[in-house]
Design a protein around this motif. Sequence first.
Motif, PDB file in Angstrom:
ATOM      1  N   ILE A  79       0.831  -1.201   0.000  1.00 38.93           N
ATOM      2  CA  ILE A  79       0.000   0.000   0.000  1.00 38.93           C
ATOM      3  C   ILE A  79       0.869   1.256   0.000  1.00 38.93           C
ATOM      4  O   ILE A  79       0.571   2.237  -0.702  1.00 38.93           O
ATOM      5  CB  ILE A  79      -0.943  -0.004   1.226  1.00 38.93           C
ATOM      6  CG1 ILE A  79      -1.983  -1.120   1.100  1.00 38.93           C
ATOM      7  CG2 ILE A  79      -1.627   1.349   1.377  1.00 38.93           C
ATOM      8  CD1 ILE A  79      -2.943  -0.966  -0.049  1.00 38.93           C
TER       9      ILE A  79
ATOM     10  N   TYR B 157       2.204   1.756  -3.383  1.00 35.11           N
ATOM     11  CA  TYR B 157       1.100   2.297  -4.200  1.00 35.11           C
ATOM     12  C   TYR B 157       0.998   3.810  -4.015  1.00 35.11           C
ATOM     13  O   TYR B 157       0.890   4.571  -4.981  1.00 35.11           O
ATOM     14  CB  TYR B 157      -0.203   1.612  -3.788  1.00 35.11           C
ATOM     15  CG  TYR B 157      -1.396   1.891  -4.686  1.00 35.11           C
ATOM     16  CD1 TYR B 157      -1.840   0.927  -5.591  1.00 35.11           C
ATOM     17  CD2 TYR B 157      -2.080   3.095  -4.621  1.00 35.11           C
ATOM     18  CE1 TYR B 157      -2.930   1.164  -6.416  1.00 35.11           C
ATOM     19  CE2 TYR B 157      -3.177   3.342  -5.441  1.00 35.11           C
ATOM     20  CZ  TYR B 157      -3.598   2.378  -6.330  1.00 35.11           C
ATOM     21  OH  TYR B 157      -4.679   2.624  -7.133  1.00 35.11           O
ATOM     22  N   LYS B 158       1.038   4.258  -2.767  1.00 34.88           N
ATOM     23  CA  LYS B 158       0.941   5.692  -2.479  1.00 34.88           C
ATOM     24  C   LYS B 158       2.103   6.469  -3.084  1.00 34.88           C
ATOM     25  O   LYS B 158       1.914   7.531  -3.694  1.00 34.88           O
ATOM     26  CB  LYS B 158       0.910   5.923  -0.972  1.00 34.88           C
ATOM     27  CG  LYS B 158      -0.366   5.517  -0.269  1.00 34.88           C
ATOM     28  CD  LYS B 158      -0.238   5.813   1.224  1.00 34.88           C
ATOM     29  CE  LYS B 158      -1.474   5.454   1.997  1.00 34.88           C
ATOM     30  NZ  LYS B 158      -1.317   5.726   3.443  1.00 34.88           N
TER      31      LYS B 158
ATOM     32  N   SER C 150       1.761   6.616  -6.817  1.00 33.24           N
ATOM     33  CA  SER C 150       0.646   7.495  -7.171  1.00 33.24           C
ATOM     34  C   SER C 150       1.074   8.956  -7.089  1.00 33.24           C
ATOM     35  O   SER C 150       0.765   9.770  -7.968  1.00 33.24           O
ATOM     36  CB  SER C 150      -0.541   7.253  -6.231  1.00 33.24           C
ATOM     37  OG  SER C 150      -1.064   5.959  -6.403  1.00 33.24           O
TER      38      SER C 150
ATOM     39  N   LYS D  19       0.497  -0.459  -9.749  1.00 29.74           N
ATOM     40  CA  LYS D  19      -0.803  -0.164  -9.143  1.00 29.74           C
ATOM     41  C   LYS D  19      -1.852  -1.183  -9.588  1.00 29.74           C
ATOM     42  O   LYS D  19      -2.645  -1.688  -8.780  1.00 29.74           O
ATOM     43  CB  LYS D  19      -1.242   1.249  -9.523  1.00 29.74           C
ATOM     44  CG  LYS D  19      -0.375   2.349  -8.918  1.00 29.74           C
ATOM     45  CD  LYS D  19      -0.700   3.720  -9.489  1.00 29.74           C
ATOM     46  CE  LYS D  19      -2.118   4.164  -9.126  1.00 29.74           C
ATOM     47  NZ  LYS D  19      -2.397   5.525  -9.632  1.00 29.74           N
ATOM     48  N   LYS D  20      -1.845  -1.501 -10.874  1.00 31.44           N
ATOM     49  CA  LYS D  20      -2.820  -2.452 -11.416  1.00 31.44           C
ATOM     50  C   LYS D  20      -2.659  -3.830 -10.781  1.00 31.44           C
ATOM     51  O   LYS D  20      -3.643  -4.450 -10.355  1.00 31.44           O
ATOM     52  CB  LYS D  20      -2.638  -2.553 -12.935  1.00 31.44           C
ATOM     53  CG  LYS D  20      -3.513  -3.586 -13.599  1.00 31.44           C
ATOM     54  CD  LYS D  20      -3.252  -3.623 -15.100  1.00 31.44           C
ATOM     55  CE  LYS D  20      -4.099  -4.690 -15.787  1.00 31.44           C
ATOM     56  NZ  LYS D  20      -3.861  -4.712 -17.256  1.00 31.44           N
TER      57      LYS D  20
ATOM     58  N   SER E  13      -1.236  -4.568  -7.939  1.00 33.29           N
ATOM     59  CA  SER E  13      -1.577  -4.497  -6.508  1.00 33.29           C
ATOM     60  C   SER E  13      -3.077  -4.671  -6.319  1.00 33.29           C
ATOM     61  O   SER E  13      -3.525  -5.420  -5.435  1.00 33.29           O
ATOM     62  CB  SER E  13      -1.124  -3.153  -5.922  1.00 33.29           C
ATOM     63  OG  SER E  13       0.273  -2.983  -6.031  1.00 33.29           O
ATOM     64  N   LEU E  14      -3.850  -3.991  -7.142  1.00 31.15           N
ATOM     65  CA  LEU E  14      -5.307  -4.091  -7.056  1.00 31.15           C
ATOM     66  C   LEU E  14      -5.789  -5.482  -7.455  1.00 31.15           C
ATOM     67  O   LEU E  14      -6.731  -6.018  -6.867  1.00 31.15           O
ATOM     68  CB  LEU E  14      -5.951  -3.022  -7.941  1.00 31.15           C
ATOM     69  CG  LEU E  14      -5.727  -1.571  -7.472  1.00 31.15           C
ATOM     70  CD1 LEU E  14      -6.122  -0.588  -8.573  1.00 31.15           C
ATOM     71  CD2 LEU E  14      -6.525  -1.284  -6.206  1.00 31.15           C
TER      72      LEU E  14
ATOM     73  N   VAL F 152      -6.289   4.438  -2.197  1.00 37.45           N
ATOM     74  CA  VAL F 152      -6.805   4.337  -3.567  1.00 37.45           C
ATOM     75  C   VAL F 152      -7.782   5.446  -3.939  1.00 37.45           C
ATOM     76  O   VAL F 152      -7.699   6.015  -5.038  1.00 37.45           O
ATOM     77  CB  VAL F 152      -7.480   2.953  -3.749  1.00 37.45           C
ATOM     78  CG1 VAL F 152      -8.311   2.913  -5.013  1.00 37.45           C
ATOM     79  CG2 VAL F 152      -6.427   1.865  -3.774  1.00 37.45           C
TER      80      VAL F 152
ATOM     81  N   ASP G 285      -6.487   9.171  -4.579  1.00 36.13           N
ATOM     82  CA  ASP G 285      -5.619   9.118  -5.758  1.00 36.13           C
ATOM     83  C   ASP G 285      -6.445   8.997  -7.036  1.00 36.13           C
ATOM     84  O   ASP G 285      -6.158   9.664  -8.040  1.00 36.13           O
ATOM     85  CB  ASP G 285      -4.666   7.931  -5.629  1.00 36.13           C
ATOM     86  CG  ASP G 285      -3.906   7.652  -6.917  1.00 36.13           C
ATOM     87  OD1 ASP G 285      -3.151   8.532  -7.355  1.00 36.13           O
ATOM     88  OD2 ASP G 285      -4.093   6.551  -7.477  1.00 36.13           O
TER      89      ASP G 285
ATOM     90  N   GLU H 233      -6.896   3.959 -12.770  1.00 37.19           N
ATOM     91  CA  GLU H 233      -6.920   2.529 -13.044  1.00 37.19           C
ATOM     92  C   GLU H 233      -8.356   2.008 -12.997  1.00 37.19           C
ATOM     93  O   GLU H 233      -9.037   2.174 -11.978  1.00 37.19           O
ATOM     94  CB  GLU H 233      -6.079   1.779 -12.013  1.00 37.19           C
ATOM     95  CG  GLU H 233      -4.589   1.995 -12.139  1.00 37.19           C
ATOM     96  CD  GLU H 233      -4.027   1.432 -13.423  1.00 37.19           C
ATOM     97  OE1 GLU H 233      -4.631   0.493 -13.989  1.00 37.19           O
ATOM     98  OE2 GLU H 233      -2.997   1.940 -13.874  1.00 37.19           O
TER      99      GLU H 233
END
Length: 437
Positions: free
Chosen positions: A79, A82-83, A86, A113-114, A116-117, A145, A148, A158
């Motif tokens: 996470i 990701y931050k 972003s 990011k993709k 991770s989701l 998420v 962002d 995304e």
Amino acid sequence: MIGAQNDSTIQENLIERFMSLPNQTWDAIIAEASNNLTVLHDIVRIKQIVGILKTNIRACKAIGSGFLIQLGRIYLDMINVYKCMSGYITQALHDKPPTMVRDPVIRGMLSVKKESLRLISEFVTRSNDAETIKNQLLGPLLEAVLVDYANGIAASREPEVLSTMAIIITKLESLVEDHVGAIFLQTFECTLDMINKNFEDWPEHRVNFYQMIQAVVKHSFNALLKLTSEQFKLVLDAIIWAFKHTMRNVADIGLEILYHLLESMSRESSAAAVFFKEYYTSVIEHLFSVVTDSTHTGALSMHANILAFMFCVVEKGQLTVTLNESAPDNVTYVKEYVGTLLRNAFPHLTLQQVQVFVTGLFSLDEDNAQFREHLRDFLVQIREYAGEDESDLYLEERQQALKQAEGEKAALRKAVPGILNPHADFEKAVAIDEDMS
């Protein structure tokens, strides 16, 4: 083998050993990044992170809910990555042309990011512990998420954010009810602004957006009732926009959402009174505008089901509110409204033709099959006058017949030993999984 292990302690040890190599690389990257964040801007490191996440996704698919021990190990670091990415993307794209997203570093970060989701979605789908998802995973995810997604430019958003929200809402149901408002606040209007210019742009966002709305309507309906009247109207307008699409997959989702919405709303007596008073005639008008439009093919059965439901709730007196104060009753008012609507739209129809059709809408509203045929006869009547092809009105029946014939053919071939490759289904599943990855 690991997924089939019933002893949780043994399974956790097996998972730890299985994931030891990717975890070592992950730990090394995180350790470097904790001292110098620019490490995460290096294309080699970015590719390593993408590879590690894909490895975790494959393992999660195979192991299932037991994968929580591994996901928990990397989750907060994932996470934070990701931050960080972003933030870098937002800064890099500030006042820059949208084509900047093609930069290798930006593309790599978007892939991180993709993936991770996707990892979170795969775990939530396979998990059987909704409380753990809510208490341990949901908070950090939404914090990282949602803002962002709302603040990013369209090209950097995304679509997996929307699909992940849909999966979480489907899994948690009422447990996520208090978070739906925040999810809608950060994703709804900005996504709608991307897709409401036409029916083609951003197809993946478009489909995922409506899947998210569908998840709320089906699995967390009470969250809709907590929206303000302005927010609810925006949701309903988006649903109407969906079934006006000429893209069949989007239009079908829109009709399914509307049907579930109407059914659920009719069970909420106080909310139903406000809803039908405000929107009944508007929904009827939009449904008829689409079903009588020859550019929309297929989905006649769902249109018929929804219209039959709409007329049935009026005929049975299930509405506790008067739709129009000047009319003697709701049935009379709806008959007059629909008759006037159709006569204005199709002036070539005689008054008797319209009256017969409207009477049939009420007479047949408890028999969906007869109602559909009655509606189809009316559409054929309209198209014959306009010289338009009416063959698409039988599209669903043709598709069903072809599907049945194909099924019978496949069953016949399976009955003869040696004709089919016994490993074909497995190879096809592997190929699909690789394509998706």
